[in-house]
Design an enzyme around this catalytic site. Structure first.
Site, PDB file in Angstrom:
ATOM      1  CG  HIS A  36      -9.227 -18.705 -12.376  1.00 40.11           C
ATOM      2  ND1 HIS A  36     -10.002 -19.813 -12.581  1.00 40.11           N
ATOM      3  CD2 HIS A  36      -8.294 -19.053 -11.482  1.00 40.11           C
ATOM      4  CE1 HIS A  36      -9.548 -20.794 -11.833  1.00 40.11           C
ATOM      5  NE2 HIS A  36      -8.516 -20.362 -11.165  1.00 40.11           N
ATOM      6  NE  ARG A  72       7.494  -5.932  -0.279  1.00 42.63           N
ATOM      7  CZ  ARG A  72       6.530  -5.006  -0.331  1.00 42.63           C
ATOM      8  NH1 ARG A  72       6.708  -3.844   0.268  1.00 42.63           N
ATOM      9  NH2 ARG A  72       5.419  -5.242  -0.990  1.00 42.63           N
ATOM     10  CD  GLU A  84       6.853  -1.926   5.100  1.00 45.20           C
ATOM     11  OE1 GLU A  84       6.101  -1.389   4.287  1.00 45.20           O
ATOM     12  OE2 GLU A  84       7.297  -3.085   4.947  1.00 45.20           O
ATOM     13  CG  ASN A  86       2.807   3.111   0.000  1.00 46.15           C
ATOM     14  OD1 ASN A  86       2.949   4.300  -0.244  1.00 46.15           O
ATOM     15  ND2 ASN A  86       3.035   2.161  -0.877  1.00 46.15           N
ATOM     16  CG  ASP A  87       2.343  -0.750   5.115  1.00 42.99           C
ATOM     17  OD1 ASP A  87       1.128  -0.731   5.376  1.00 42.99           O
ATOM     18  OD2 ASP A  87       2.850  -1.568   4.320  1.00 42.99           O
ATOM     19  CB  CYS A  96      10.439   1.920  -2.175  1.00 44.19           C
ATOM     20  SG  CYS A  96       9.959   0.982  -0.727  1.00 44.19           S
TER      21      CYS A  96
END
Ligand code: PEP
Ligand code: MG
Length: 542
Positions: A205, A338, A431, A454-455, A502
């Site tokens: 948590h 997204r 991506e 990024n990907d 992005c």
């Protein structure tokens, strides 16, 4: 005795809340129960000890209710449930019964009985072969510490409080043995830049709260609490799990995001002709910062983080409220949301993704959504409802080809048929290399596109974006990458479809001019990086 690190030292832990921070540390007072008086009592004192337990339970119950209310107001209702759950454990009649039985049977004081019973519960949970349940053991430990603090009249505190080097009241990184929900919330108070702990899981948590608060956190640094002195400077990388003690200026320049390493720039920088700069957000509560930075909209709202912050699936109503609040706040500026992008390292038990041998090539992004059309339909309806407050750009993650995009779009449109909403635009994330290789068809089918570098770097060069050992290879500085981006930009211009970038690359000032030169007119970056990015875009060539 403390070992004082004298020079830069790198330690590797587990990242549990993203972001990077650098500041002096404050140690949390973990050993406050070390000298607790634990003893046998005479049989005639057993009722007195039971009364001390009863009082502690009553006060702890009130404290948890106060915390629940505070978190609900400051963070969100879903997050506040963490403290309702703790209250549930506290109010479980079995817990009180076991503690009272221990006092009655063994004639021990309240401290001994609470410690004995709660430690036994905690040990039982820790033995289970389930990470999620093991993380719930933290709640038991936290309730125990709360009860012991009340019984023994101890105030949890920062170890260095009152000393000249204490970071209290200033920017600080908290170092503790275990990250607990209360610690995370009570010590945040706008002053904590990061958390580093020895224990605490990704699904704990506390980790969820740290993510909801946007505070970077790393756990699993064994022994750090005992080995480090208050005031030591620490760099916490919540993206990779790396913690650097006494980071050198070179390390700071290399690891801190560009806008953070440089002196603070003025928020609300003016727009740049020829380059729209939008912001990436993870939670609805990040939206005010987008306006504060004068971003030209939201280019990427990673909605999966709303789910991770709540640690459960969100209902249509809950999602609609969050998305509508963002659209409303942005007052007509572009909002790109997204769809749930999970899988890979973004997997939590509540998503029900079975263990996979290679999660990055498994049920991720678009493929996951196709496997759970119910989740896609719920999110689609929530977005359509939010669109009543202004246009919504919906971004489809990890799309591999046109057929897959159209299948997803069909589920979306069927789920929202008949709902009275506003305008919705459907866009594709570029991506995965296969999507880039059919950019024209995809851009024809879609309303817009966004390049997730990024990907894309990860899949184009088969290099893990999260693996420190191959990070030197994880680089966009290769002609084939830029040729690909340029071909995407050309296709978008020819088809008159908006295309933005992005990924993190867009927030690096070193690449801004290059992106503009190859025809990218829109980028989306972390809100705090906007001033630095705009400055780089306006800098004279050369
Ligand atoms: C990307 O891959 O560049 C991207 C923006 O998506 P994420 O970082 O959320 O995977
Ligand atoms: Mg991605």
């Amino acid at each position: 005795m403390k070992i004082e690190f004298q020079k830069e030292t790198r330690l590797q832990g587990m990242p549990v809340s993203p972001g990077i921070a650098c500041a002096g540390i404050c140690l949390f007072n973990e050993n406050r129960h070390a000298n607790l008086a634990v003893y046998q009592v005479g049989h005639d004192k057993r009722d007195f000890e039971k009364k001390r337990v009863e009082r502690a339970f009553a006060i702890a119950g009130r404290q948890l209710e106060d915390l629940r209310r505070d978190v609900s107001a400051r963070i969100g209702k879903a997050e506040s449930e963490i403290f309702s759950a703790q209250a549930g454990i506290l109010n479980d009649p079995g817990v009180r019964r076991d503690i009272e039985a221990l006092i009655a049977d063994n004639a021990v004081n309240a401290e001994a009985a609470v410690t004995g019973v709660m430690d036994a519960y905690e040990a039982r949970l820790l033995q289970l072969d389930n990470e999620y349940i093991r993380d719930r053991a933290t709640d038991i430990g936290e309730i125990k510490r709360r009860l012991l603090d009340i019984i023994s009249d101890i105030n949890p505190s920062l170890q260095c409080a009152g000393q000249p080097h204490c970071q209290k009241g200033r920017n600080r990184i908290i170092v503790a043995e275990e990250l607990t929900p209360t610690l995370t919330v009570e010590l945040d108070a706008g002053q904590t830049r990061g958390f580093v702990t020895e224990r605490g899981g990704k699904t704990s948590h506390a980790a969820i709260l740290a993510r909801a608060l946007g505070v970077p956190a790393v756990t699993g640094i064994a022994g750090i609490h005992g080995a480090i002195a208050c005031g030591t400077e620490l760099l916490v990388n919540g993206n990779t799990g790396e913690v650097v003690v006494w980071p050198s200026e070179a390390t700071k320049a290399a690891l801190l995001p560009a806008g953070m390493a440089a002196p603070a720039r003025r928020a609300g920088s003016p727009v740049v002709p020829g380059l729209k700069v939008l912001a990436n957000i993870s939670l609805a509560r990040d939206a005010p910062e987008v306006l504060a930075q004068n971003a030209e909209g939201i280019g990427l709202y990673r909605t999966e983080f709303e789910f991770f912050a709540a640690n459960r699936l969100l209902s249509e109503d809950e999602q609609a409220e969050k998305y509508a609040s963002v659209v409303g706040l942005m007052g007509g500026k572009k909002v790109t949301v997204r769809l749930l992008d999970v899988g890979g390292d973004k997997s939590e038990p509540f998503l029900g993704i079975a263990r996979e041998p290679n999660p990055y090539l498994g049920l991720r992004g678009a493929r996951f959504l196709l496997s759970r059309p119910d989740l896609l339909a719920t999110q689609a309806r929530a977005l359509a409802r939010a669109a009543a407050r202004g246009p919504v750009h919906v971004l489809y993650p990890m799309v591999v080809d046109c057929r897959q995009f159209l299948e997803l779009k069909k589920i979306f449109t069927e789920a929202t048929a008949g709902l009275k909403g506003g305008r919705i635009y459907h866009g594709v994330m570029f991506e995965v290399p296969s999507a880039c290789l059919q950019a024209r068809e995809l851009l024809e089918a879609a309303d817009f596109g966004s390049v997730g570098t990024n990907d894309l770097i990860q899949y184009l060069f088969a290099v893990d974006r999260n693996n420190e050992r191959v990070s030197a290879d994880y680089s966009p500085d290769r002609p084939v990458f830029w040729n690909l981006i340029e071909s995407l930009a050309r296709a978008a211009v020819e088809l008159k479809k908006p295309l933005s970038v992005c990924g993190e690359l867009a927030g690096d000032p070193a690449y801004v001019k290059k992106l503009m030169q190859i025809g990218i007119g829109e980028i989306s970056v972390s809100a705090k990086l906007i001033p630095a990015v705009r400055e780089a875009a306006l800098a004279p060539a050369g």
